[in-house]
Design a protein around this motif. Structure first.
Motif, PDB file in Angstrom:
ATOM      1  N   MET A   1     -25.291  35.947  32.093  1.00 24.93           N
ATOM      2  CA  MET A   1     -26.444  36.167  31.203  1.00 24.93           C
ATOM      3  C   MET A   1     -27.452  37.127  31.837  1.00 24.93           C
ATOM      4  N   PRO A   2     -28.068  37.970  31.057  1.00 26.23           N
ATOM      5  CA  PRO A   2     -29.007  38.962  31.605  1.00 26.23           C
ATOM      6  C   PRO A   2     -30.378  38.358  31.839  1.00 26.23           C
ATOM      7  N   ALA A 139     -25.331  48.212  25.831  1.00 29.06           N
ATOM      8  CA  ALA A 139     -25.063  46.907  26.440  1.00 29.06           C
ATOM      9  C   ALA A 139     -25.093  46.943  27.957  1.00 29.06           C
ATOM     10  N   GLU A 143     -30.508  45.086  29.926  1.00 28.24           N
ATOM     11  CA  GLU A 143     -31.243  44.190  30.815  1.00 28.24           C
ATOM     12  C   GLU A 143     -32.305  44.949  31.603  1.00 28.24           C
ATOM     13  N   TYR A 146     -35.171  46.290  29.152  1.00 28.10           N
ATOM     14  CA  TYR A 146     -36.034  45.222  28.658  1.00 28.10           C
ATOM     15  C   TYR A 146     -36.874  44.627  29.783  1.00 28.10           C
ATOM     16  N   TRP A 262     -29.000  42.549  19.057  1.00 28.44           N
ATOM     17  CA  TRP A 262     -28.284  42.094  20.241  1.00 28.44           C
ATOM     18  C   TRP A 262     -27.664  40.731  19.968  1.00 28.44           C
ATOM     19  N   TRP A 266     -28.049  36.607  24.085  1.00 29.77           N
ATOM     20  CA  TRP A 266     -28.903  37.460  24.916  1.00 29.77           C
ATOM     21  C   TRP A 266     -30.366  37.278  24.537  1.00 29.77           C
ATOM     22  N   ALA A 269     -31.602  33.999  25.898  1.00 30.16           N
ATOM     23  CA  ALA A 269     -31.780  34.045  27.349  1.00 30.16           C
ATOM     24  C   ALA A 269     -33.041  34.813  27.724  1.00 30.16           C
ATOM     25  N   TRP A 270     -33.266  35.946  27.094  1.00 30.66           N
ATOM     26  CA  TRP A 270     -34.450  36.745  27.389  1.00 30.66           C
ATOM     27  C   TRP A 270     -35.733  36.010  27.000  1.00 30.66           C
TER      28      TRP A 270
END
Length: 363
Positions: A1-2, A139, A143, A146, A262, A266, A269-270
């Motif tokens: 995960m990012p 993709a 990460e 962002y 997205w 993702w 997670a963000w």
């Protein structure tokens, strides 16, 4: 995960707590520039000549969803500037300059202002180039970009709120009225009154926004207003309407972007990474479920407003290019309404709207 690098950025947030873009264009002879951009181009050229004695070229750079237009000024040896034309009858160049200086002083990466003539509506500013997030993101690098956008949010959220207009119930209601008037009434030829649940849902969306801790809000923090600069940093554009409002507003604008999407995992997670670091500076204890609901409902309010703005741009302003963002924007709304019983009564109403056919008619 990012998540890992974003959590590092959120530590920065804890410690410190759009826009048009500039695509490349060919240079135009002065006569062609005049024909393209009406009589104001002559005023702009005369003003620019007074700002720099060096020979220069003027290239059209872009227009945005407002009446503002942008030109790239090429100086000797390749140096460039951006000239903004903001007709005083429609735009407040003074607010733009004031906000630019305020945000820049607070560490937000906005263009430096070199000169301005507020009476004529002209501003000469730093050039952030031609590569905005919509061009740069994929993709493999999302990460990183962002994470750098979150750094800008950290600077925004550290600014004192008393210097900004409040994002209050009146403004939130006015934004949803754009959805009612332009998306429902003019675009779909429906009436808000046809859904008996709408008034209660509208009021609940506003109440959710007002219940959140407040920070400085950009109001259009998305991939077309963030520039991927050559040195790997971020430039922030279209900031003149910044307000003091809900903490999740810019976050949902960034992660549920009307112009790019997205995987849900993702985005979750963000947003969780943002929440975990933000929670340490929150004035009161806020649970993740509460924060997530704020995030989701704020997105519905923003996306309904966006649907109204896209319809208005096409129908009133002759700018149908924004219609292509409608299906994605509507999909965000439908997904959230399906998750919350309080919003579910909107689903039959939204799903019966023939927006794809209407988009095809206008595009």
């Amino acid at each position: 995960m990012p998540v890992k690098s974003l959590e590092c950025v959120m530590q920065f947030y804890l410690e410190n707590a759009g826009r048009a873009h500039y695509p490349k264009h060919r240079a135009l002879p002065h006569g062609e520039l005049t024909r393209l951009n009406d009589d104001r181009s002559t005023l702009l050229r005369n003003w620019l000549a007074a700002q720099t004695s060096a020979p220069h070229q003027i290239l059209p750079a872009s227009a945005d969803a407002s009446f503002r237009r942008y030109f790239r000024v090429i100086l000797p040896h390749g140096a460039t500037r951006i000239a903004m034309d903001a007709p005083p009858a429609h735009e407040d160049a003074g607010r733009f300059v004031k906000m630019a200086n305020r945000l820049r002083h607070g560490g937000v990466s906005v263009p430096e202002i070199y000169a301005c003539d507020l009476a004529q509506g002209f501003v000469l500013m730093e050039d952030f180039g031609s590569r905005h997030y919509a061009d740069a993101l994929d993709a493999s690098n999302a990460e990183m970009w962002y994470a750098r956008a979150f750094e800008q949010l950290a600077h925004l959220h550290a600014l004192p709120g008393e210097d900004f207009p409040p994002y209050d119930a009146v403004l939130l209601q006015r934004e949803l009225a754009i959805f009612e008037e332009w998306y429902l009434r003019h675009f779909l030829q429906l009436a808000a009154e046809d859904n008996v649940f709408w008034p209660a849902i509208r009021d609940a969306l506003i109440a959710s926004a007002l219940a959140q801790p407040r920070v400085v809000v950009h109001r259009d923090f998305h991939c077309r207003n963030l520039m991927a600069l050559p040195d790997g940093t971020v430039g922030v554009l279209d900031f003149q309407d910044a307000v003091y409002g809900p903490v999740t507003y810019d976050l949902v604008s960034l992660l549920r972007d009307c112009y790019i999407d997205w995987p849900v995992a993702w985005i979750t997670a963000w947003s969780e990474a943002f929440y975990r670091r933000w929670r340490g500076s929150a004035p009161d204890a806020v649970s993740w479920p509460q924060f997530k609901q704020w995030f989701d409902w704020m997105g519905v309010q923003r996306h309904l407003k966006a649907l109204g703005i896209f319809a208005r741009l096409a129908l009133r302003d002759g700018k149908p290019g924004y219609l292509s963002a409608m299906p994605r924007t509507m999909a965000y709304v439908r997904a959230v309404c399906a998750e919350y019983a309080e919003l579910a009564p909107l689903l039959p109403w939204l799903e019966q709207t023939p927006h794809r056919e209407r988009i095809a008619d206008l595009a």
